[in-house]
Design a protein around this motif. Structure first.
Motif, short mmCIF file in Angstrom:
data_model
loop_
_atom_site.label_atom_id
_atom_site.label_comp_id
_atom_site.label_asym_id
_atom_site.label_seq_id
_atom_site.Cartn_x
_atom_site.Cartn_y
_atom_site.Cartn_z
N LEU A 195 34.14 35.35 38.67
CA LEU A 195 35.31 36.19 38.23
C LEU A 195 35.01 37.79 38.09
O LEU A 195 34.20 37.85 37.43
CB LEU A 195 36.40 35.49 37.20
CG LEU A 195 36.64 34.03 37.46
CD1 LEU A 195 37.53 33.58 35.86
CD2 LEU A 195 37.56 33.81 38.60
N THR A 196 35.66 38.60 38.77
CA THR A 196 35.26 40.05 38.81
C THR A 196 36.44 40.54 37.86
O THR A 196 37.41 40.10 37.56
CB THR A 196 35.60 40.47 39.89
OG1 THR A 196 36.77 40.52 40.71
CG2 THR A 196 34.24 40.01 40.98
N GLU A 197 36.08 41.92 37.33
CA GLU A 197 36.78 42.52 36.50
C GLU A 197 38.35 42.71 36.81
O GLU A 197 39.29 42.88 36.06
CB GLU A 197 36.00 43.76 35.75
CG GLU A 197 34.93 43.42 34.81
CD GLU A 197 34.41 44.70 34.26
OE1 GLU A 197 34.98 45.91 34.57
OE2 GLU A 197 33.33 44.33 33.62
N VAL A 198 38.42 43.08 37.92
CA VAL A 198 39.68 43.62 38.86
C VAL A 198 40.20 42.39 39.40
O VAL A 198 39.65 41.87 40.45
CB VAL A 198 39.61 44.78 39.54
CG1 VAL A 198 40.87 45.08 40.26
CG2 VAL A 198 39.07 45.96 38.67
N GLY A 199 41.17 41.58 38.87
CA GLY A 199 41.56 40.63 39.40
C GLY A 199 42.47 40.93 40.80
O GLY A 199 42.75 40.05 41.60
N ASP A 200 42.97 42.11 40.83
CA ASP A 200 43.64 42.62 41.80
C ASP A 200 42.84 43.24 43.02
O ASP A 200 42.68 44.38 43.31
CB ASP A 200 44.60 43.63 41.46
CG ASP A 200 45.88 43.98 42.59
OD1 ASP A 200 45.66 43.54 43.85
OD2 ASP A 200 47.02 44.29 42.29
N ALA A 201 42.06 42.37 43.53
CA ALA A 201 40.83 42.40 44.35
C ALA A 201 41.43 43.22 45.69
O ALA A 201 40.64 44.38 46.35
CB ALA A 201 40.19 41.45 44.74
N VAL A 202 42.35 42.75 46.26
CA VAL A 202 43.15 43.36 47.62
C VAL A 202 43.18 44.91 47.65
O VAL A 202 42.63 45.79 48.41
CB VAL A 202 44.52 42.71 47.78
CG1 VAL A 202 45.03 43.49 49.10
CG2 VAL A 202 44.07 41.25 48.18
N VAL A 203 44.19 45.33 46.48
CA VAL A 203 44.12 46.96 46.35
C VAL A 203 42.75 47.58 46.26
O VAL A 203 42.51 48.85 46.54
CB VAL A 203 45.40 47.01 45.50
CG1 VAL A 203 45.01 47.16 44.11
CG2 VAL A 203 46.00 48.42 45.81
N LEU A 204 42.12 46.94 45.05
CA LEU A 204 40.74 47.70 44.76
C LEU A 204 40.05 47.74 46.28
O LEU A 204 39.30 48.78 46.37
CB LEU A 204 40.03 46.78 44.21
CG LEU A 204 38.43 47.14 43.75
CD1 LEU A 204 38.30 48.51 43.43
CD2 LEU A 204 37.72 45.90 42.67
N GLY A 205 39.85 46.78 47.13
CA GLY A 205 39.20 46.81 48.39
C GLY A 205 39.62 47.76 49.34
O GLY A 205 38.85 48.65 49.82
N SER A 206 41.00 48.19 49.28
CA SER A 206 41.59 49.45 49.77
C SER A 206 40.97 50.81 49.42
O SER A 206 40.60 51.54 50.04
CB SER A 206 43.02 49.42 49.97
OG SER A 206 43.48 48.52 50.99
N CYS A 207 40.90 50.71 48.13
CA CYS A 207 40.32 51.75 47.50
C CYS A 207 38.97 51.97 47.68
O CYS A 207 38.36 53.20 47.82
CB CYS A 207 40.61 51.92 45.84
SG CYS A 207 42.26 52.22 45.36
N MET A 208 38.18 50.90 47.97
CA MET A 208 36.62 51.19 48.24
C MET A 208 36.61 51.64 49.52
O MET A 208 35.61 52.48 49.89
CB MET A 208 36.08 49.55 48.18
CG MET A 208 35.98 49.15 46.56
SD MET A 208 35.43 47.23 46.52
CE MET A 208 34.14 47.48 47.33
N LEU A 209 37.74 51.28 50.40
CA LEU A 209 37.49 51.90 51.82
C LEU A 209 37.78 53.36 51.82
O LEU A 209 36.94 54.13 52.58
CB LEU A 209 38.34 50.86 52.75
CG LEU A 209 38.17 49.71 52.97
CD1 LEU A 209 39.23 48.97 53.92
CD2 LEU A 209 36.54 49.36 53.86
#
Length: 520
Positions: free
Chosen positions: A445-459
């Motif tokens: 499990l990662t610290e940010v459960g909302d991985a979808v929007v984190l992924g967009s921020c990573m892009l």
């Protein structure tokens, strides 16, 4: 969220989900600064149809971005870059002036069943993505919806200048640039760089070869800077013109990126109403029972494999809403989560639920059967079966479904070593332990459960040149919170029940189809 005590830079991610548009701000360490969401509605004009208004999407985007900026207090000048994700195979028809010609045909829309059936009557490399050519195509994918539009709304089709997936609609609206993101192209449009790109003969056979002229020429890798934010859009959103906008992707694979699953080995399990199971391979893989391997879909030079459960969390919700109303009422009075109460009660039931085996195919099976006529079956009911048995058996069914998909991957040469999970199911520590015990794999499990929007921020971070690559962004922005190890003795107990689950549906498949056909 509280405004941090430094000036950034910060990243803005936009997530167009099925129910709402969310805007989120993260810093370069992957720390969430703030979120805002604005809902919109889905129209269901006919059975099997689902549509949404792009105008509603835009209104929700403006509202969400303005609110997250206002609530966090982040000055617009500190936003270094932005990117987005959206539901995939949500098809939008646009005219030459950039206006939408009709409501968007949603990802879940299956009106194009006649068109998708044509895929089974051609021997073509495009079908490698459908289980190495062994699985039926799904009406959800792009060429079949395009063929439906061409045949059933010819006037709109002729007027259509661009027929694009929702992630590319967003990119165009933000930048004025037309692109096709490689994720949608490979995952749902049969594009394969290893084979030369678009499968022209396949599209011709489906009945929409000319739609390739309505697609942008540029097929763009994820995180590539597409252009600057248009001045008119910046004014509406409360941002600075020219902010770098990075190429985004489909929401599930933004989630995979946000979990840090960007190299071979780890496997993402994105949970919610359904489960999406995906991972990366260094080599092209094709075979029965899974989708892919999709060329360059997430990271250039790698191949993405995909499986999934149509219904997972939605089956637990079905049970809660229909058979646990007393628990829901008690939870409301006490201010508790009803699922937590149900988890505690189900924890008293032994492994295997005293022989109760349920499959979760309540709305069909995505993989390994790709069977829209599959339905849920229950085996092993006794006079001693309780609601707690039912609830635990549903939880176990979802875990069995994940393990079944992983076995299918393994037969084709893709072996998962670790699951990385996000979404609603991760709120239940017991259920995550069950995922580990059934599959025999650790669950991270990662610290940010909302991985979808984190992924967009990573892009966005890659497109804004804050990080050199998606892998570099993952190393810096995705952080492990907990690792749940499988218990060997419990895993051994589950072996028998998992095999019972796997063996059950093939024995009733014909009965399931017969009943569905009777009810139509």
């Amino acid at each position: 969220m509280v405004t941090p005590g430094y000036e950034g830079p910060f990243l803005l991610g936009i997530d167009f989900g099925t129910e709402s548009c969310r805007a989120a701000i993260f810093d370069l360490r992957g720390v969430p600064i703030g979120f805002a969401a604005t809902p919109y509605t889905t129209s269901l004009p006919k059975p099997g149809w689902a549509e949404q208004s792009p105008a509603d999407w835009w209104d929700a985007l403006v509202a969400s971005v303005r609110r997250v900026l206002n609530e966090t207090g982040i000055p617009a000048r500190h936003i270094a870059a932005m990117s987005s994700d959206a539901t995939t195979m949500t098809v939008v028809a646009m005219d030459k002036t950039g206006n939408e010609l009709r409501p968007a045909i949603m990802w879940m829309d299956v009106r194009a069943t006649k068109q998708s059936a044509r895929a089974e009557t051609i021997n073509h490399w495009a079908r490698d993505y459908n289980g190495g050519g062994t699985m039926p195509a799904t009406a959800e994918w792009y060429p079949f919806k395009a063929a439906w539009l061409r045949e059933n709304e010819p006037d709109i089709y002729r007027e259509t200048h661009r027929l694009v997936d929702a992630p590319d609609w967003v990119t165009y609206k933000l930048t004025g640039e037309w692109t096709v993101n490689i994720n949608s192209a490979a995952e749902r449009m049969y594009y394969n760089r290893d084979r030369g790109g678009w499968p022209v003969e396949f599209y011709d056979h489906i009945g929409c070869g000319d739609v390739l002229e309505k697609l942008p020429e540029n097929v763009v890798d994820l995180g590539t800077p597409v252009g600057g934010l248009l001045p008119s859009v910046a004014h509406e959103l409360g941002l600075i013109p020219g902010i770098p906008v990075a190429q985004g992707c489909a929401d599930a694979w933004a989630g995979q990126i946000g979990l840090g699953v960007v190299q071979p080995g780890k496997t993402a399990v994105i949970t919610g109403s359904s489960h999406v199971i995906s991972g990366q391979s260094a080599n092209p893989l094709y075979g029965p029972g899974f989708f892919g391997g999709f060329t360059d879909s997430v990271v250039r030079g790698q191949y993405t494999v995909e499986g999934g459960l149509v219904s997972s969390g939605s089956v637990l919700k079905w049970f809660k809403d229909n058979f646990a109303r007393d628990v829901v009422q008690a939870a409301e009075r006490l201010g508790l989560n009803p699922y937590r109460i149900l988890d505690e009660r189900a924890a008293q039931i032994p492994v295997g639920s005293d022989g109760l085996i349920i499959n979760e195919y309540f709305q069909g099976n995505r993989t390994p059967y790709t069977d829209s006529k599959a339905r849920g079956y229950i085996g092993g009911l006794t006079l001693g079966t309780t609601p707690e048995h039912m609830y635990r058996a549903i939880q176990e069914a979802v875990c069995y479904g994940v393990a079944h998909n992983l076995r299918t991957f393994k037969k084709a040469g893709f072996e998962a070593t670790e699951l990385v999970a996000c979404g609603g199911a991760t709120n239940s520590r017991d259920w995550m332990q069950m995922h580990a015990d059934v599959t025999g794999l650790p669950v991270t499990l990662t610290e940010v459960g909302d991985a979808v929007v984190l992924g967009s921020c990573m892009l966005a971070a890659v497109g804004g040149q804050q990080y050199a690559s998606i892998e570099d962004a993952a190393r810096n922005m995705v952080h492990e919170k907990e690792r749940i190890e499988p218990r060997p003795e419990v895993h051994e107990e589950y072996r028998f029940y998992l095999q019972q689950y796997i063996d059950q549906y093939p024995q009733v498949q014909e009965l399931s189809h017969r009943m569905v056909d009777h009810l139509v």
